[in-house]
Design a protein around this motif. Structure first.
Motif, PDB file in Angstrom:
ATOM      1  N   LEU A 222     -11.014   5.344  -0.256  1.00 57.11           N
ATOM      2  CA  LEU A 222      -9.721   5.775  -0.796  1.00 57.11           C
ATOM      3  C   LEU A 222      -8.700   4.647  -0.685  1.00 57.11           C
ATOM      4  CD1 LEU A 222      -7.899   7.957  -1.994  1.00 57.11           C
ATOM      5  CD2 LEU A 222      -7.441   8.758   0.343  1.00 57.11           C
ATOM      6  N   SER A 223      -8.700   3.958   0.449  1.00 59.73           N
ATOM      7  CA  SER A 223      -7.763   2.852   0.657  1.00 59.73           C
ATOM      8  C   SER A 223      -7.943   1.771  -0.411  1.00 59.73           C
ATOM      9  CB  SER A 223      -7.983   2.253   2.054  1.00 59.73           C
ATOM     10  OG  SER A 223      -7.192   1.105   2.243  1.00 59.73           O
ATOM     11  N   ASN A 224      -9.186   1.409  -0.705  1.00 59.82           N
ATOM     12  CA  ASN A 224      -9.452   0.375  -1.710  1.00 59.82           C
ATOM     13  C   ASN A 224      -9.008   0.820  -3.102  1.00 59.82           C
ATOM     14  OD1 ASN A 224     -10.553  -1.251   0.262  1.00 59.82           O
ATOM     15  ND2 ASN A 224     -12.675  -0.706  -0.189  1.00 59.82           N
ATOM     16  N   TYR A 225      -9.176   2.118  -3.380  1.00 55.30           N
ATOM     17  CA  TYR A 225      -8.752   2.625  -4.688  1.00 55.30           C
ATOM     18  C   TYR A 225      -7.227   2.598  -4.798  1.00 55.30           C
ATOM     19  CZ  TYR A 225      -8.220   5.695  -8.722  1.00 55.30           C
ATOM     20  OH  TYR A 225      -7.874   6.210  -9.948  1.00 55.30           O
ATOM     21  N   ILE A 226      -6.545   3.028  -3.753  1.00 46.93           N
ATOM     22  CA  ILE A 226      -5.076   3.005  -3.748  1.00 46.93           C
ATOM     23  C   ILE A 226      -4.551   1.577  -3.879  1.00 46.93           C
ATOM     24  CG2 ILE A 226      -3.013   3.467  -2.348  1.00 46.93           C
ATOM     25  CD1 ILE A 226      -4.247   5.998  -3.427  1.00 46.93           C
TER      26      ILE A 226
ATOM     27  N   ILE B 216       0.836  -1.196   0.000  1.00 47.80           N
ATOM     28  CA  ILE B 216       0.000   0.000   0.000  1.00 47.80           C
ATOM     29  C   ILE B 216       0.875   1.252   0.000  1.00 47.80           C
ATOM     30  CG2 ILE B 216      -1.731   1.338   1.273  1.00 47.80           C
ATOM     31  CD1 ILE B 216      -2.877  -1.104  -0.026  1.00 47.80           C
ATOM     32  N   LEU B 217       1.980   1.217   0.754  1.00 51.57           N
ATOM     33  CA  LEU B 217       2.903   2.355   0.759  1.00 51.57           C
ATOM     34  C   LEU B 217       3.446   2.605  -0.646  1.00 51.57           C
ATOM     35  CD1 LEU B 217       4.615   4.533   2.126  1.00 51.57           C
ATOM     36  CD2 LEU B 217       6.280   2.747   2.712  1.00 51.57           C
TER      37      LEU B 217
ATOM     38  N   ASN C  48       2.058   1.735  -3.479  1.00 53.81           N
ATOM     39  CA  ASN C  48       0.958   2.207  -4.319  1.00 53.81           C
ATOM     40  C   ASN C  48       0.618   3.669  -4.043  1.00 53.81           C
ATOM     41  OD1 ASN C  48       0.828  -0.356  -5.294  1.00 53.81           O
ATOM     42  ND2 ASN C  48      -1.297  -0.749  -4.731  1.00 53.81           N
ATOM     43  N   GLN C  49       0.647   4.050  -2.753  1.00 54.86           N
ATOM     44  CA  GLN C  49       0.282   5.414  -2.403  1.00 54.86           C
ATOM     45  C   GLN C  49       1.334   6.413  -2.893  1.00 54.86           C
ATOM     46  OE1 GLN C  49      -1.182   5.671   1.616  1.00 54.86           O
ATOM     47  NE2 GLN C  49      -1.438   7.891   1.565  1.00 54.86           N
ATOM     48  N   ILE C  50       2.599   6.034  -2.779  1.00 57.58           N
ATOM     49  CA  ILE C  50       3.669   6.892  -3.309  1.00 57.58           C
ATOM     50  C   ILE C  50       3.560   6.996  -4.830  1.00 57.58           C
ATOM     51  CG2 ILE C  50       6.164   7.082  -3.645  1.00 57.58           C
ATOM     52  CD1 ILE C  50       6.495   5.803  -0.869  1.00 57.58           C
ATOM     53  N   TYR C  51       3.276   5.872  -5.473  1.00 62.41           N
ATOM     54  CA  TYR C  51       3.121   5.880  -6.934  1.00 62.41           C
ATOM     55  C   TYR C  51       1.961   6.782  -7.344  1.00 62.41           C
ATOM     56  CZ  TYR C  51       2.097   4.321 -11.672  1.00 62.41           C
ATOM     57  OH  TYR C  51       1.837   4.302 -13.021  1.00 62.41           O
ATOM     58  N   ALA C  52       0.818   6.705  -6.599  1.00 61.66           N
ATOM     59  CA  ALA C  52      -0.348   7.537  -6.901  1.00 61.66           C
ATOM     60  C   ALA C  52      -0.016   9.011  -6.714  1.00 61.66           C
ATOM     61  CB  ALA C  52      -1.523   7.140  -6.019  1.00 61.66           C
TER      62      ALA C  52
END
Length: 328
Positions: free
Chosen positions: A310-314, A86-87, A89-93
């Protein structure tokens, strides 16, 4: 359902018989059943020891600290087992311009549509807000295909129109808005809004800390504004629903008193009596339910729902990100 517990008194937060007590300076004891607690929010001067922290950790309880004026100071968060994927993915987003713009645009448009819904509600009550509604609708249409910086400028324009509507709604009331002031708030309505926003931020901190998201990585607000800037992104979406609407309602129903406020030159704050009054109204308001897709949510659960959407989208577990938009 577990509760958010507000501690106004100063003292020592201690572990006793596998539960919690708050012992004040006169050794008077308040018992706090551990099984009923979701989050502790402390406004008084609280001391805490390692044994108590261990108990809070065991029961997955977040404790948040605020100063007298309702400003967030810090927190204790239970030990977290975060997902490294998730980290990434969130940085990539965040770094991917297309994805970040999509998330930021969705958040800002959702926030403005909730502002719009509140104005439409009062317009139906025969307040002359149609011109302001049309202006904000026009700005929302401009938000398509804009960068984050362009979106922030459009949001600022729309919010100015939105807040200018407050004195139309409050024209015949004792308390008036005039303009948005903070740090410090300069009148009663601003004091209530600032305090309400602080409580909403606390709700989001509590939920995001126990989600898969990293609260330090945001999409709208600058990462330099606060080390946990994601709370501001998310809270902006529901401010009109959970805080602005409540404050306007309290004023229009003539439930506010001068005795709830402390006045110092050009600043105005809620005093202890005012804080207790407002927190009680806010907590009761969060118990109200709404229906979304044939399912009922309390407003408190709606906050959790927003974080998990938001978590599911990330996490690439949903194809799109659609925050809650109030309908009127």
């Amino acid at each position: 359902m577990k509760k958010v517990i507000y501690l106004y008194k100063s003292g020592r937060l201690l572990c006793k018989d596998y539960s919690l007590i708050l012992k004040d300076k006169k050794d008077y004891v308040n018992y706090i059943p551990i099984e009923q607690i979701d989050t502790l929010i402390c406004f008084g001067e609280i001391s805490i020891n390692k044994r108590t922290l261990s108990l809070l950790n065991k029961h997955n309880i977040v404790i948040l600290f605020f100063n007298f004026y309702g400003q967030y100071i810090g927190k204790f968060t239970p030990k977290q087992y975060l997902d490294g994927k998730i980290l990434v993915n969130q940085i990539y987003a965040f770094e991917n311009e297309m994805i970040r713009n999509h998330i930021a645009r969705t958040m800002i448009i959702s926030s403005l549509k909730n502002c719009l819904a509140l104005l439409k509600y009062y317009n139906k009550k025969l307040f002359p807000l149609l011109d302001n509604i049309i202006e904000i609708e026009s700005i929302i249409k401009e938000c398509k295909n804009k960068s984050v910086n362009e979106l922030l400028l459009l949001e600022a324009q729309a919010k100015k129109i939105y807040f200018n509507s407050f004195d139309i709604i409050l024209e015949k009331e004792k308390y008036h808005f005039i303009k948005r002031t903070k740090n410090p708030p300069q009148n009663e309505i601003n004091a209530l809004l600032s305090y309400g926003y602080s409580l909403l931020y606390a709700n989001y901190i509590s939920v995001t800390d126990r989600s898969r998201l990293y609260s330090q990585i945001s999409f709208v607000h600058s990462l330099t504004k606060c080390s946990e800037s994601l709370q501001f992104d998310l809270a902006d979406i529901l401010k009109p629903v959970l805080v602005d609407r409540l404050v306007l309602s309290l004023c229009r129903h003539k439930l506010l008193k001068d005795e709830y406020f402390d006045y110092k030159s050009d600043r105005c704050y809620l005093n202890k009596e005012g804080v207790k009054f407002f927190v009680e109204k806010y907590e009761n308001y969060l118990l109200k339910t709404i229906k979304i897709n044939n399912r009922y949510y309390s407003y408190r659960n709606l906050i959790s729902r927003e974080v998990h959407l938001l978590s599911n989208y990330i996490a690439n577990e949903s194809n799109d990100y659609k925050p809650y938009i109030m309908k009127w």
